[in-house]
Write an enzyme that holds these catalytic residues in place. Structure first.
Site, PDB file in Angstrom:
ATOM      1  N   HIS A  64       0.821  -1.212   0.000  1.00  0.00           N
ATOM      2  CA  HIS A  64       0.000   0.000   0.000  1.00  0.00           C
ATOM      3  C   HIS A  64       0.851   1.257   0.000  1.00  0.00           C
ATOM      4  CE1 HIS A  64      -3.369  -2.571   1.993  1.00  0.00           C
ATOM      5  NE2 HIS A  64      -3.464  -2.585   0.684  1.00  0.00           N
ATOM      6  N   HIS A  65       2.145   1.113  -0.315  1.00  0.00           N
ATOM      7  CA  HIS A  65       2.985   2.318  -0.249  1.00  0.00           C
ATOM      8  C   HIS A  65       2.578   3.345  -1.290  1.00  0.00           C
ATOM      9  CE1 HIS A  65       4.958   0.455  -3.663  1.00  0.00           C
ATOM     10  NE2 HIS A  65       5.662   1.546  -3.849  1.00  0.00           N
ATOM     11  N   ARG A  66       1.912   2.861  -2.338  1.00  0.00           N
ATOM     12  CA  ARG A  66       1.296   3.756  -3.315  1.00  0.00           C
ATOM     13  C   ARG A  66      -0.103   3.232  -3.586  1.00  0.00           C
ATOM     14  NH1 ARG A  66       5.044   6.630  -7.748  1.00  0.00           N
ATOM     15  NH2 ARG A  66       6.608   7.373  -6.296  1.00  0.00           N
ATOM     16  N   LYS A  70      -2.596  -2.386  -7.846  1.00  0.00           N
ATOM     17  CA  LYS A  70      -2.885  -2.724  -9.246  1.00  0.00           C
ATOM     18  C   LYS A  70      -2.399  -4.121  -9.587  1.00  0.00           C
ATOM     19  CE  LYS A  70      -4.120  -1.214 -13.378  1.00  0.00           C
ATOM     20  NZ  LYS A  70      -4.898  -2.491 -13.460  1.00  0.00           N
ATOM     21  N   LYS A  94       7.218  -4.569 -10.254  1.00  0.00           N
ATOM     22  CA  LYS A  94       6.979  -4.207 -11.655  1.00  0.00           C
ATOM     23  C   LYS A  94       6.583  -2.738 -11.773  1.00  0.00           C
ATOM     24  CE  LYS A  94       4.745  -7.656 -13.587  1.00  0.00           C
ATOM     25  NZ  LYS A  94       3.677  -8.518 -14.154  1.00  0.00           N
ATOM     26  N   ASP A  99       7.877   2.760 -13.269  1.00  0.00           N
ATOM     27  CA  ASP A  99       7.489   4.068 -12.778  1.00  0.00           C
ATOM     28  C   ASP A  99       6.007   4.377 -13.005  1.00  0.00           C
ATOM     29  OD1 ASP A  99       8.185   6.341 -11.437  1.00  0.00           O
ATOM     30  OD2 ASP A  99       8.716   7.475 -13.236  1.00  0.00           O
ATOM     31  N   LYS A 106      -2.953  -8.710  -6.826  1.00  0.00           N
ATOM     32  CA  LYS A 106      -3.321  -9.742  -7.794  1.00  0.00           C
ATOM     33  C   LYS A 106      -4.564 -10.461  -7.321  1.00  0.00           C
ATOM     34  CE  LYS A 106      -1.384 -11.388 -11.621  1.00  0.00           C
ATOM     35  NZ  LYS A 106      -0.406 -10.691 -12.454  1.00  0.00           N
ATOM     36  N   SER A 363      -2.066  -0.183 -18.869  1.00  0.00           N
ATOM     37  CA  SER A 363      -3.174  -0.077 -17.906  1.00  0.00           C
ATOM     38  C   SER A 363      -3.144   1.290 -17.221  1.00  0.00           C
ATOM     39  CB  SER A 363      -3.066  -1.157 -16.838  1.00  0.00           C
ATOM     40  OG  SER A 363      -3.651  -2.360 -17.266  1.00  0.00           O
TER      41      SER A 363
HETATM   42  N1  GLU Z   1      -1.757  -9.117 -15.409  1.00  0.00           N
HETATM   43  C1  GLU Z   1      -0.801  -8.220 -15.967  1.00  0.00           C
HETATM   44  C2  GLU Z   1       0.523  -8.365 -15.253  1.00  0.00           C
HETATM   45  O1  GLU Z   1       0.835  -9.403 -14.703  1.00  0.00           O
HETATM   46  C3  GLU Z   1      -1.317  -6.792 -16.060  1.00  0.00           C
HETATM   47  C4  GLU Z   1      -1.623  -6.100 -14.781  1.00  0.00           C
HETATM   48  C5  GLU Z   1      -2.316  -4.752 -14.921  1.00  0.00           C
HETATM   49  O2  GLU Z   1      -2.454  -4.270 -16.032  1.00  0.00           O
HETATM   50  O3  GLU Z   1      -2.702  -4.206 -13.891  1.00  0.00           O
HETATM   51  O4  GLU Z   1       1.350  -7.503 -15.277  1.00  0.00           O
END
Ligand code: GLU
Length: 472
Positions: A64-66, A70, A94, A99, A106, A363
């Site tokens: 949750h640092h940002r 996602k 990632k 950035d 997930k 995304s």
């Molecule tokens: N599932 C993709 C990944 O492993 C995309 C994640 C996303 O777009 O939030 O990077």
């Protein structure tokens, strides 16, 4: 994954520890970065055929640092808590590497999409989305899912619609999920994004003369041979774009029904058509079928692209890898034990947390588009086009020569959304490659790209925690 071998989460943990040992980040902060902040396990009933099936599902928010967090949602019979935790952790690193201002997350739903009808999948997806809404585990500023293995634009549209129905009137609702169909507030170029990102990463890697010389390769993608494991969204676009735009030759392809080989190169689009008709890649004209689908990992080629699932290259098959470069289009395809073997063989491993970050990068663009409520290019396209046209006319006047109609059309084209998305993605992949490579060049003890990528990510995340004042 049996515990007898290294599990996916164990591998991520071992890779983390290897990089952490080279950092100056205080131990407490390293622990805070490593742990998963929130794990939501749920069970819910869905009517499948004549019976109610209890579905096991997860959403893990690693950091949750940002905010928002996602990451994609995986539909697979192999989903379990450890797998989703490993994948959520990778998302944090990632996002830091490319950035984009998110923490990692997930989701996983333990179903096999192949065995369900579209209507059944819709029921599962909408119910899963309801569970996330109920627990405040989804929202444009909270946690933003996306596609992953076994899901795509269709599932994202159902999630968006469910969210919108419940949260009617939330002006930024479209930003609650990415990877939506373009007609449902998605963005052009998201579908191909991960594969295109892999292509840009590879192109950049292949451009360094010294690095390629050390591998015994020439620079450039033209004519390089590739083997692709997995012809899903990521594998397909990686292969297609590498052939069409890079001039690479895909000599081997594997899917779950088998692996095929042709030293002259396989036409990917024709193969996809063949597979659609015959429900298999085996028997594709001009190719030979390899004894086992796993043989794709051990064929003679310059570049190996694992684009399927985790834990594919292990201690048993790592010694037989013949590629000079492995680019991890999938998440976690190499176990930490196998990696040692591959590094000893002087193979360049371009790690997942960088190599497949094109998906989350686009995304991010989609999320920004949703928050701005406007398509990219709408404001400037015509303006740019007019300026270029004036410029061309001036050049013609000054030189007394005429520019051909075709060239003029190219030179005076303003940027569309797809042009901007691709340009933003290419810029991101190139910059991040340099950031990681610089860590390797500057820090003598960092000898592989995964450790460099990890270290780069860890220091960035630690910087965020410190800036937040949570750690001194
Ligand atoms: N599932 C993709 C990944 O492993 C995309 C994640 C996303 O777009 O939030 O990077």
């Amino acid at each position: 994954m049996s515990k007898a071998t290294v599990s996916f989460l164990d591998s991520v943990s071992a890779n983390f520890d290897k990089a952490a040992a080279l950092s100056t980040i205080p131990p407490g902060l390293l622990t805070q970065i490593k742990v998963c902040n929130a794990v939501y396990q749920m069970y819910f009933p869905v009517k499948i055929g004549n019976e109610y099936r209890v579905i096991e599902a997860y959403r893990v928010q690693h950091s949750h640092h940002r905010m928002p967090t996602k990451g994609g949602i995986r539909y697979s019979q192999k989903v379990d808590q450890e797998e989703v935790m490993a994948l959520a952790s990778l998302m944090t690193y990632k996002c830091a590497i490319v950035d984009v201002p998110f923490g990692g997350a997930k989701g996983g739903v333990k179903v096999s999409p192949r065995e369900l009808t579209s209507a059944q999948l819709q029921r599962v997806t909408r119910r899963y989305a309801m569970e996330l809404i109920r627990k405040n585990f989804i929202g444009p500023g909270i946690d933003v899912p996306a596609p992953d293995y076994g899901t795509g634009a269709k599932e994202m549209a159902w999630i968006y619609d469910t969210y919108n129905t419940i949260k009617g009137g939330e002006i930024d609702a479209a930003g609650c999920v990415t990877g939506k169909p373009v007609s449902q507030s998605g963005i052009n170029g998201r579908t191909e994004a991960t594969g295109r990102g892999v292509f840009y990463a590879l192109k950049e890697a292949l451009s360094f003369k010294d690095d390629m010389k050390a591998l015994g390769l020439t620079t450039g993608m033209e004519g390089k041979t590739m083997a692709i494991q997995g012809l899903g969204n990521v594998g397909y676009y990686t292969a297609k774009i590498s052939i069409d735009e890079g001039g690479a030759k895909v000599v081997c392809v594997a899917e779950y029904e088998g692996a095929i080989y042709d030293e002259n190169g396989i036409d990917i689009d024709k193969l996809m058509k063949y597979r659609k008709e015959k429900k298999t890649i085996v028997g594709f004209p001009g190719t030979t079928t390899l004894p086992s689908r796993k043989d794709v990992l051990n064929v003679e080629c310059d570049i190996l692209v694992p684009a399927a699932l985790e834990n594919q290259i292990r201690v048993n098959n790592a010694p037989g890898v013949k590629a000079k470069i492995i680019i991890e289009a999938a998440n976690g395809p190499i176990t930490s034990e196998a990696e040692k073997i591959l590094l000893n063989k002087n193979i360049l491993i371009i790690p997942d947390m960088y190599a497949n970050a094109g998906g989350v990068t686009v995304s991010y663009f989609e999320w920004l588009k949703n928050l701005s409520h406007m398509r990219f290019g709408r404001m400037q396209k015509r303006f740019e086009s007019k300026v270029y046209f004036e410029l061309m006319t001036t050049v013609e006047k000054l030189t007394g020569k005429t520019i051909g109609a075709k060239e003029k059309a190219v030179l005076t084209k303003g940027a569309d959304e797809i042009d901007l998305v691709r340009s933003g993605l290419e810029e991101t992949m190139i910059n991040s490659y340099h950031d990681i490579r610089n860590v390797m060049k500057r820090r003598k003890k960092v000898q592989d790209m995964r450790t460099a990528a990890f270290l780069y990510a860890l220091e960035k995340i630690a910087g965020d925690y410190m800036a937040l004042g949570i750690f001194p």
